[in-house]
Design a protein around this motif. Structure first.
Motif, PDB file in Angstrom:
ATOM      1  N   ALA A 101       0.850  -1.169  -0.073  1.00 27.60           N
ATOM      2  CA  ALA A 101       0.104   0.145  -0.074  1.00 27.60           C
ATOM      3  C   ALA A 101       0.715   1.274  -0.062  1.00 27.60           C
ATOM      4  O   ALA A 101       0.503   2.292  -0.603  1.00 27.60           O
ATOM      5  CB  ALA A 101      -0.992  -0.012   1.295  1.00 27.60           C
ATOM      6  N   LEU A 102       2.017   1.177   0.656  1.00 28.39           N
ATOM      7  CA  LEU A 102       2.840   2.195   0.799  1.00 28.39           C
ATOM      8  C   LEU A 102       3.393   2.441  -0.715  1.00 28.39           C
ATOM      9  O   LEU A 102       3.527   3.676  -1.045  1.00 28.39           O
ATOM     10  CB  LEU A 102       4.030   1.960   1.570  1.00 28.39           C
ATOM     11  CG  LEU A 102       5.129   3.149   1.953  1.00 28.39           C
ATOM     12  CD1 LEU A 102       4.581   4.555   2.174  1.00 28.39           C
ATOM     13  CD2 LEU A 102       6.280   2.672   3.001  1.00 28.39           C
ATOM     14  N   ILE A 103       3.791   1.467  -1.413  1.00 29.10           N
ATOM     15  CA  ILE A 103       4.343   1.789  -2.622  1.00 29.10           C
ATOM     16  C   ILE A 103       3.116   2.399  -3.570  1.00 29.10           C
ATOM     17  O   ILE A 103       3.245   3.189  -4.249  1.00 29.10           O
ATOM     18  CB  ILE A 103       4.641   0.208  -3.321  1.00 29.10           C
ATOM     19  CG1 ILE A 103       5.957  -0.091  -2.763  1.00 29.10           C
ATOM     20  CG2 ILE A 103       4.747   0.516  -4.865  1.00 29.10           C
ATOM     21  CD1 ILE A 103       6.311  -1.661  -2.961  1.00 29.10           C
ATOM     22  N   GLY A 104       2.030   1.923  -3.442  1.00 23.70           N
ATOM     23  CA  GLY A 104       0.906   2.867  -4.203  1.00 23.70           C
ATOM     24  C   GLY A 104       0.708   4.028  -3.700  1.00 23.70           C
ATOM     25  O   GLY A 104       0.251   4.920  -4.792  1.00 23.70           O
ATOM     26  N   ALA A 105       0.931   4.354  -2.564  1.00 18.92           N
ATOM     27  CA  ALA A 105       0.647   5.862  -2.272  1.00 18.92           C
ATOM     28  C   ALA A 105       1.756   6.816  -2.539  1.00 18.92           C
ATOM     29  O   ALA A 105       1.466   7.795  -3.070  1.00 18.92           O
ATOM     30  CB  ALA A 105       0.682   5.892  -0.645  1.00 18.92           C
ATOM     31  N   ILE A 106       3.013   5.994  -2.746  1.00 15.67           N
ATOM     32  CA  ILE A 106       4.134   6.817  -3.333  1.00 15.67           C
ATOM     33  C   ILE A 106       4.031   7.107  -4.879  1.00 15.67           C
ATOM     34  O   ILE A 106       4.029   8.169  -5.407  1.00 15.67           O
ATOM     35  CB  ILE A 106       5.494   6.005  -3.084  1.00 15.67           C
ATOM     36  CG1 ILE A 106       5.616   6.147  -1.713  1.00 15.67           C
ATOM     37  CG2 ILE A 106       6.775   6.592  -3.795  1.00 15.67           C
ATOM     38  CD1 ILE A 106       6.980   4.849  -1.124  1.00 15.67           C
TER      39      ILE A 106
END
Length: 250
Positions: A125-130
């Motif tokens: 999810a952090l990758i998606g947010a970045i």
């Protein structure tokens, strides 16, 4: 997320600054928290979906570029290893992402901050947010840099340690001559059907050499085997000088 832990601390930890911190907060929001808080705008599941796709692409590109002499079958195996839950949970653990997870009371009370599935999902999810963020560290290029930086130890280790890819096979080779065939024993199984958590011990000669947890028995067995390989290697290394000294005395 404990009150004493801030998003600023997390951004320093991961080495980038979000232009839109609401994306970062959403990436940290577990469905259990969203269900308990009417002010939550949703959970991180959609960002996880996006991050999973970006992760797979970036890892495939990196492997293709770094290993021009490796056949497709081996590259596929390496990619599967790098994007699997236990690997991502280990990376998330290094980044201490569990500290910042927004969890419901029940999930938090039952060890949700250390749960393998939660850690793997928040990393994706952090990758998606970045990827969605418009700041200088965001976008597809920012996501690629973050993935490569955070996964670097795992990528580097692909050709140096076979225990990363096949820990059960390596353990069997190390142990079989003196200690016999490893035995895997499931000691705990908990959680709802859609999020089961298994705990497995691996035993050699009746002694517990490693313990692993995972969303499936296979994942838990692999984690236990990795731990056992490290312990068995330490034992064998410690015994080697004694054997050398005995040989020299003769």
């Amino acid at each position: 997320m404990p009150a004493s832990v801030s998003l600023t601390d997390l951004q320093e930890r991961i080495g980038l600054r979000f232009a839109d911190e609401s994306l970062l907060r959403l990436a940290l929001t577990h469905s259990s928290y969203a269900n308990e808080h009417t002010d939550a705008v949703g959970s991180n599941e959609r960002l996880e979906f996006l991050g999973d796709a970006v992760l797979g692409l970036v890892v495939a590109e990196r492997l293709y570029a770094d290993f021009p002499d490796i056949e497709e079958g081996q590259l596929t195996q390496w990619r599967a290893h790098l994007v699997q839950g236990p690997t991502l949970a280990r990376v998330a653990g290094r980044l201490e992402l569990g500290r910042w997870l927004l969890l419901g009371r029940g999930e938090d009370a039952t060890g949700g901050r250390e749960r393998e599935g939660n850690l793997a999902h928040v990393y994706e999810a952090l990758i998606g947010a970045i990827c969605l963020d418009s700041g200088p560290g965001g976008g597809m290029d920012g996501a690629r840099r973050f993935i490569e930086r955070s996964l670097e130890p795992e990528i580097t280790g692909l050709q140096t340690d076979p225990a990363e890819l096949n820990p059960k096979g390596v353990l069997q080779q190390l142990a079989e001559i003196e200690l016999g065939r490893p035995q895997y024993v499931t000691t705990d199984e908990r959680g709802p059907d859609h999020a089961r958590e298994f705990t497995v011990e691996v035993r050699l000669g009746g002694e517990v050499f490693g313990t692993g947890c995972g969303g499936s028995k296979q994942q838990a067995e692999k984690q236990a085997a990795r731990q056992a390989v490290l312990r068995l290697r330490e034992r064998l290394d410690a015994e080697a000088p004694a054997l050398d000294a005995t040989s020299g005395a003769e």
